[in-house]
Motif scaffolding. Structure first.
Motif, mmCIF file in Angstrom:
data_model
loop_
_atom_site.group_PDB
_atom_site.id
_atom_site.type_symbol
_atom_site.label_atom_id
_atom_site.label_comp_id
_atom_site.label_asym_id
_atom_site.label_seq_id
_atom_site.Cartn_x
_atom_site.Cartn_y
_atom_site.Cartn_z
ATOM 1 N N ARG A 28 46.593 85.491 45.325
ATOM 2 C CA ARG A 28 45.768 84.290 45.190
ATOM 3 C C ARG A 28 44.284 84.610 45.044
ATOM 4 O O ARG A 28 43.587 84.004 44.220
ATOM 5 C CB ARG A 28 45.972 83.390 46.393
ATOM 6 C CG ARG A 28 47.373 82.791 46.403
ATOM 7 C CD ARG A 28 47.642 82.000 47.636
ATOM 8 N NE ARG A 28 46.960 80.709 47.562
ATOM 9 C CZ ARG A 28 46.853 79.871 48.582
ATOM 10 N NH1 ARG A 28 47.381 80.186 49.751
ATOM 11 N NH2 ARG A 28 46.243 78.729 48.424
ATOM 12 N N TYR A 29 43.767 85.580 45.842
ATOM 13 C CA TYR A 29 42.320 85.765 45.902
ATOM 14 C C TYR A 29 41.847 87.177 45.587
ATOM 15 O O TYR A 29 40.634 87.393 45.483
ATOM 16 C CB TYR A 29 41.800 85.409 47.306
ATOM 17 C CG TYR A 29 42.202 84.039 47.755
ATOM 18 C CD1 TYR A 29 41.704 82.901 47.130
ATOM 19 C CD2 TYR A 29 43.078 83.875 48.824
ATOM 20 C CE1 TYR A 29 42.074 81.641 47.551
ATOM 21 C CE2 TYR A 29 43.445 82.620 49.259
ATOM 22 C CZ TYR A 29 42.946 81.511 48.617
ATOM 23 O OH TYR A 29 43.309 80.260 49.040
ATOM 24 N N GLY A 30 42.727 88.132 45.451
ATOM 25 C CA GLY A 30 42.273 89.520 45.335
ATOM 26 C C GLY A 30 42.705 90.180 44.053
ATOM 27 O O GLY A 30 42.986 89.536 43.036
ATOM 28 N N GLU A 31 42.751 91.477 44.133
ATOM 29 C CA GLU A 31 43.101 92.314 43.001
ATOM 30 C C GLU A 31 44.619 92.320 42.797
ATOM 31 O O GLU A 31 45.390 92.277 43.751
ATOM 32 C CB GLU A 31 42.640 93.750 43.265
ATOM 33 C CG GLU A 31 41.153 93.885 43.509
ATOM 34 C CD GLU A 31 40.353 93.855 42.216
ATOM 35 O OE1 GLU A 31 40.921 94.214 41.171
ATOM 36 O OE2 GLU A 31 39.181 93.484 42.268
ATOM 37 N N ALA A 32 45.061 92.415 41.557
ATOM 38 C CA ALA A 32 46.494 92.415 41.243
ATOM 39 C C ALA A 32 47.165 93.708 41.701
ATOM 40 O O ALA A 32 48.295 93.694 42.200
ATOM 41 C CB ALA A 32 46.711 92.216 39.747
ATOM 42 N N TRP A 33 46.470 94.849 41.549
ATOM 43 C CA TRP A 33 47.066 96.108 41.963
ATOM 44 C C TRP A 33 47.296 96.151 43.473
ATOM 45 O O TRP A 33 48.283 96.718 43.937
ATOM 46 C CB TRP A 33 46.232 97.297 41.500
ATOM 47 C CG TRP A 33 44.884 97.404 42.180
ATOM 48 C CD1 TRP A 33 43.717 96.857 41.768
ATOM 49 C CD2 TRP A 33 44.615 98.076 43.404
ATOM 50 N NE1 TRP A 33 42.715 97.141 42.648
ATOM 51 C CE2 TRP A 33 43.247 97.899 43.671
ATOM 52 C CE3 TRP A 33 45.378 98.805 44.302
ATOM 53 C CZ2 TRP A 33 42.626 98.417 44.796
ATOM 54 C CZ3 TRP A 33 44.759 99.325 45.426
ATOM 55 C CH2 TRP A 33 43.402 99.146 45.668
ATOM 56 N N ALA A 34 46.384 95.544 44.237
ATOM 57 C CA ALA A 34 46.546 95.535 45.694
ATOM 58 C C ALA A 34 47.730 94.648 46.086
ATOM 59 O O ALA A 34 48.457 94.945 47.046
ATOM 60 C CB ALA A 34 45.275 95.059 46.370
ATOM 61 N N ALA A 35 47.926 93.570 45.346
ATOM 62 C CA ALA A 35 49.058 92.689 45.624
ATOM 63 C C ALA A 35 50.376 93.424 45.366
ATOM 64 O O ALA A 35 51.345 93.264 46.135
ATOM 65 C CB ALA A 35 48.972 91.438 44.764
#
Length: 117
Positions: A28-35
């Motif tokens: 929702r709020y951050g980086e795609a790689w971290a998700a």
């Protein structure tokens, strides 16, 4: 499953829920790689819970197998002891026992004198 294993599974479950929550927040709020990393990491506690459950099942099966084997061996020992008691009870006298059943003592009730004729 032991109390420690249940506690460990509960902690793994809570960790999996927390990592799933972090995954949603990262999408929702951050980086795609971290998700993606959080999503992959949230699978690890699920694998741990499955592994703990399998280990508990294997330990229980091994305990049942060991108990069954111990009972079988105890029965075999009891059978051997009963056979030995029966053989000792059937023995006539010490001379009969040591002479492999050929001679009897004079006081033996089974001392039958056969004539040579």
């Amino acid at each position: 499953m032991s109390r420690l294993a249940r506690t460990l599974c509960s902690l793994h479950g809570l960790l999996g829920i927390w990592l799933a929550y972090c995954t949603v927040q990262q999408f929702r709020y951050g980086e795609a790689w971290a998700a993606i990393v959080f999503a992959a990491a949230s699978i690890v506690p699920v694998i741990s819970v499955v592994r703990e459950s399998e280990l508990a099942d294997e330990q229980q099966a091994e305990a049942i197998r060991a108990e069954t084997e111990a009972r079988r061996l105890a029965w075999a020992d009891e059978d051997a002891a009963a056979l030995a008691r029966a053989e000792l009870a059937a023995a006539c006298c010490e001379l009969w026992w040591t002479s492999t059943g050929e001679d009897h003592e004079a006081t033996c009730p089974k001392n039958d004198h056969r004539s040579a004729a």
